[in-house]
Design a protein around this motif. Structure first.
Motif, PDB file in Angstrom:
ATOM      1  N   ALA A   1      87.147 -14.975 -49.834  1.00 38.83           N
ATOM      2  CA  ALA A   1      86.846 -13.346 -50.057  1.00 38.83           C
ATOM      3  C   ALA A   1      86.832 -13.513 -51.546  1.00 38.83           C
ATOM      4  N   THR A   2      85.971 -13.001 -51.721  1.00 38.41           N
ATOM      5  CA  THR A   2      85.689 -12.756 -53.722  1.00 38.41           C
ATOM      6  C   THR A   2      86.128 -11.276 -54.207  1.00 38.41           C
ATOM      7  N   ARG A   3      86.054 -10.448 -53.093  1.00 36.13           N
ATOM      8  CA  ARG A   3      86.427  -8.896 -53.519  1.00 36.13           C
ATOM      9  C   ARG A   3      87.468  -8.456 -51.780  1.00 36.13           C
ATOM     10  N   ASN A   4      88.932  -7.483 -52.172  1.00 36.86           N
ATOM     11  CA  ASN A   4      89.413  -7.085 -51.758  1.00 36.86           C
ATOM     12  C   ASN A   4      87.887  -6.358 -50.604  1.00 36.86           C
ATOM     13  N   ARG A   5      87.893  -5.836 -49.865  1.00 37.95           N
ATOM     14  CA  ARG A   5      87.436  -5.426 -49.012  1.00 37.95           C
ATOM     15  C   ARG A   5      87.729  -4.630 -47.360  1.00 37.95           C
ATOM     16  N   THR A   6      87.670  -3.780 -47.274  1.00 37.08           N
ATOM     17  CA  THR A   6      88.302  -2.771 -45.691  1.00 37.08           C
ATOM     18  C   THR A   6      87.115  -2.576 -45.250  1.00 37.08           C
ATOM     19  N   TYR A   7      87.288  -2.900 -43.936  1.00 46.56           N
ATOM     20  CA  TYR A   7      85.786  -1.842 -42.871  1.00 46.56           C
ATOM     21  C   TYR A   7      86.872  -1.268 -41.400  1.00 46.56           C
ATOM     22  N   TYR A   8      85.995  -1.112 -40.491  1.00 43.36           N
ATOM     23  CA  TYR A   8      86.456  -0.768 -39.579  1.00 43.36           C
ATOM     24  C   TYR A   8      84.974  -1.584 -38.615  1.00 43.36           C
ATOM     25  N   VAL A   9      85.654  -1.416 -37.250  1.00 43.39           N
ATOM     26  CA  VAL A   9      84.757  -2.177 -36.523  1.00 43.39           C
ATOM     27  C   VAL A   9      85.126  -1.355 -34.457  1.00 43.39           C
ATOM     28  N   ASP A  10      84.118  -0.986 -34.212  1.00 42.63           N
ATOM     29  CA  ASP A  10      84.140  -0.442 -32.954  1.00 42.63           C
ATOM     30  C   ASP A  10      84.164  -1.356 -31.640  1.00 42.63           C
ATOM     31  N   PRO A  11      85.329  -1.883 -30.537  1.00 40.03           N
ATOM     32  CA  PRO A  11      85.536  -2.837 -30.111  1.00 40.03           C
ATOM     33  C   PRO A  11      84.639  -2.506 -28.823  1.00 40.03           C
ATOM     34  N   SER A  12      83.821  -2.098 -29.138  1.00 40.53           N
ATOM     35  CA  SER A  12      83.250  -1.008 -27.686  1.00 40.53           C
ATOM     36  C   SER A  12      82.265  -2.111 -27.185  1.00 40.53           C
ATOM     37  N   ILE A  13      82.472  -2.222 -25.936  1.00 40.87           N
ATOM     38  CA  ILE A  13      81.557  -3.023 -24.810  1.00 40.87           C
ATOM     39  C   ILE A  13      80.169  -1.862 -24.190  1.00 40.87           C
ATOM     40  N   THR A  14      79.142  -2.554 -23.292  1.00 31.77           N
ATOM     41  CA  THR A  14      78.742  -2.045 -22.553  1.00 31.77           C
ATOM     42  C   THR A  14      78.499  -3.091 -21.541  1.00 31.77           C
ATOM     43  N   ILE A  15      79.295  -2.324 -20.086  1.00 36.07           N
ATOM     44  CA  ILE A  15      79.382  -3.088 -19.208  1.00 36.07           C
ATOM     45  C   ILE A  15      77.519  -3.397 -18.831  1.00 36.07           C
ATOM     46  N   PRO A  16      76.968  -4.310 -18.458  1.00 29.82           N
ATOM     47  CA  PRO A  16      76.394  -4.833 -17.873  1.00 29.82           C
ATOM     48  C   PRO A  16      75.947  -4.809 -16.850  1.00 29.82           C
TER      49      PRO A  16
ATOM     50  N   MET B   1      94.286  -0.242 -24.323  1.00 27.34           N
ATOM     51  CA  MET B   1      95.615  -1.586 -25.182  1.00 27.34           C
ATOM     52  C   MET B   1      95.948  -1.855 -25.848  1.00 27.34           C
ATOM     53  N   ASN B   2      96.900  -1.898 -26.438  1.00 29.84           N
ATOM     54  CA  ASN B   2      96.950  -2.006 -27.915  1.00 29.84           C
ATOM     55  C   ASN B   2      97.075  -3.800 -27.908  1.00 29.84           C
ATOM     56  N   LEU B   3      96.468  -3.627 -28.915  1.00 29.89           N
ATOM     57  CA  LEU B   3      96.221  -5.121 -30.125  1.00 29.89           C
ATOM     58  C   LEU B   3      98.027  -5.491 -30.450  1.00 29.89           C
ATOM     59  N   SER B   4      98.284  -6.033 -30.048  1.00 31.83           N
ATOM     60  CA  SER B   4      99.997  -6.232 -29.964  1.00 31.83           C
ATOM     61  C   SER B   4     100.390  -7.264 -31.602  1.00 31.83           C
TER      62      SER B   4
ATOM     63  N   LYS C   1      99.456 -13.504 -35.083  1.00 34.80           N
ATOM     64  CA  LYS C   1      98.738 -14.527 -34.324  1.00 34.80           C
ATOM     65  C   LYS C   1      97.551 -14.888 -35.676  1.00 34.80           C
ATOM     66  N   LEU C   2      97.904 -16.502 -35.595  1.00 34.02           N
ATOM     67  CA  LEU C   2      96.967 -17.177 -36.725  1.00 34.02           C
ATOM     68  C   LEU C   2      95.955 -17.517 -36.544  1.00 34.02           C
ATOM     69  N   ILE C   3      94.894 -17.494 -36.680  1.00 40.36           N
ATOM     70  CA  ILE C   3      93.277 -18.182 -36.737  1.00 40.36           C
ATOM     71  C   ILE C   3      92.824 -18.778 -37.656  1.00 40.36           C
ATOM     72  N   LEU C   4      92.504 -19.980 -37.214  1.00 36.47           N
ATOM     73  CA  LEU C   4      91.976 -21.111 -38.374  1.00 36.47           C
ATOM     74  C   LEU C   4      90.397 -21.285 -38.100  1.00 36.47           C
ATOM     75  N   THR C   5      89.735 -20.574 -39.283  1.00 38.06           N
ATOM     76  CA  THR C   5      88.175 -21.101 -39.389  1.00 38.06           C
ATOM     77  C   THR C   5      87.670 -22.272 -39.628  1.00 38.06           C
TER      78      THR C   5
ATOM     79  N   SER D   1      93.910  -5.151 -37.890  1.00 37.24           N
ATOM     80  CA  SER D   1      94.698  -5.165 -36.928  1.00 37.24           C
ATOM     81  C   SER D   1      94.494  -3.606 -36.257  1.00 37.24           C
ATOM     82  N   GLN D   2      95.211  -3.364 -35.636  1.00 37.14           N
ATOM     83  CA  GLN D   2      94.592  -2.165 -34.432  1.00 37.14           C
ATOM     84  C   GLN D   2      94.869  -1.180 -35.645  1.00 37.14           C
ATOM     85  N   ASP D   3      94.010   0.534 -35.265  1.00 39.05           N
ATOM     86  CA  ASP D   3      93.844   1.555 -36.530  1.00 39.05           C
ATOM     87  C   ASP D   3      93.113   2.649 -35.358  1.00 39.05           C
ATOM     88  N   GLY D   4      93.783   3.195 -34.347  1.00 37.09           N
ATOM     89  CA  GLY D   4      93.514   4.287 -33.269  1.00 37.09           C
ATOM     90  C   GLY D   4      92.890   3.232 -32.512  1.00 37.09           C
TER      91      GLY D   4
END
Length: 173
Positions: A44-59, A83-86, A115-119, A156-159
């Motif tokens: 990361a070249t800058r601190n960046r915060t953004y939000y993601v909507d995890p919604s899915i449309t069921i096919p 459910m919550n992201l624990s 939870k550690l996730i290696l890329t 992390s979860q935010d609402g």
């Protein structure tokens, strides 16, 4: 044909060839497990915060065990409403010493909530050193789903959405 195959296997077994093939296979699989094919995301070249909507449309229709319709095809569902992201998810590159050290310091603060996730990097080596479970983002599926462009990043979860923070290790603001 089966007799020929049997004879060849017997000859390999007698001259040690079969054992050699087994050892080579074990070594190849061990090497693969220790260093999975990763994606070297840029730091990361800058601190960046953004939000993601995890919604899915069921096919397709989802029914319960009695065949009753729970969700018709086309329904949009946000899993975070059910459910919550624990734990916080920390994505990092295990080949970058600065990211490894940063992640280790975060892990020490509250290991039960992370939870550690290696890329990219040496999965087994870090698991042994840290005595911690690591997950591996094969083919960059999770990082791309979360829109991560630079690592290290914390999810992390935010609402009812996910908060993603990419950390510039050169600028700790």
């Amino acid at each position: 044909m089966l007799v020929t195959i049997g004879n060849r296997l017997k000859a390999l077994e007698e001259n040690g060839g079969l054992e050699r093939i087994e050892e080579e296979s074990k070594a190849r699989y061990q090497s693969y497990a220790e260093r999975l094919t990763g994606v070297a995301l840029p730091r990361a070249t800058r601190n960046r915060t953004y939000y993601v909507d995890p919604s899915i449309t069921i096919p397709y229709d989802i029914k319960d065990s009695q065949g009753r319709l729970l969700y018709p095809a086309g329904t949009t569902v946000n899993p975070l409403e059910h459910m919550n992201l624990s734990k916080k998810l920390i994505f990092f590159d295990g080949d970058d010493p600065a990211q490894v050290e940063w992640t280790r310091s975060i892990l020490k603060q509250n290991p039960a909530q992370i939870k550690l996730i290696l890329t990219n990097g040496p999965v087994m080596k870090l698991m042994k050193e840290w005595q911690a479970r690591l997950y591996f983002d094969q083919r960059n599926r999770l990082a791309s789903r979360f829109g991560i462009q630079g690592v290290p990043a914390v999810v992390s979860q935010d609402g009812s959405r996910l908060k993603v923070v990419e950390h510039n290790l050169n600028n700790r603001d």
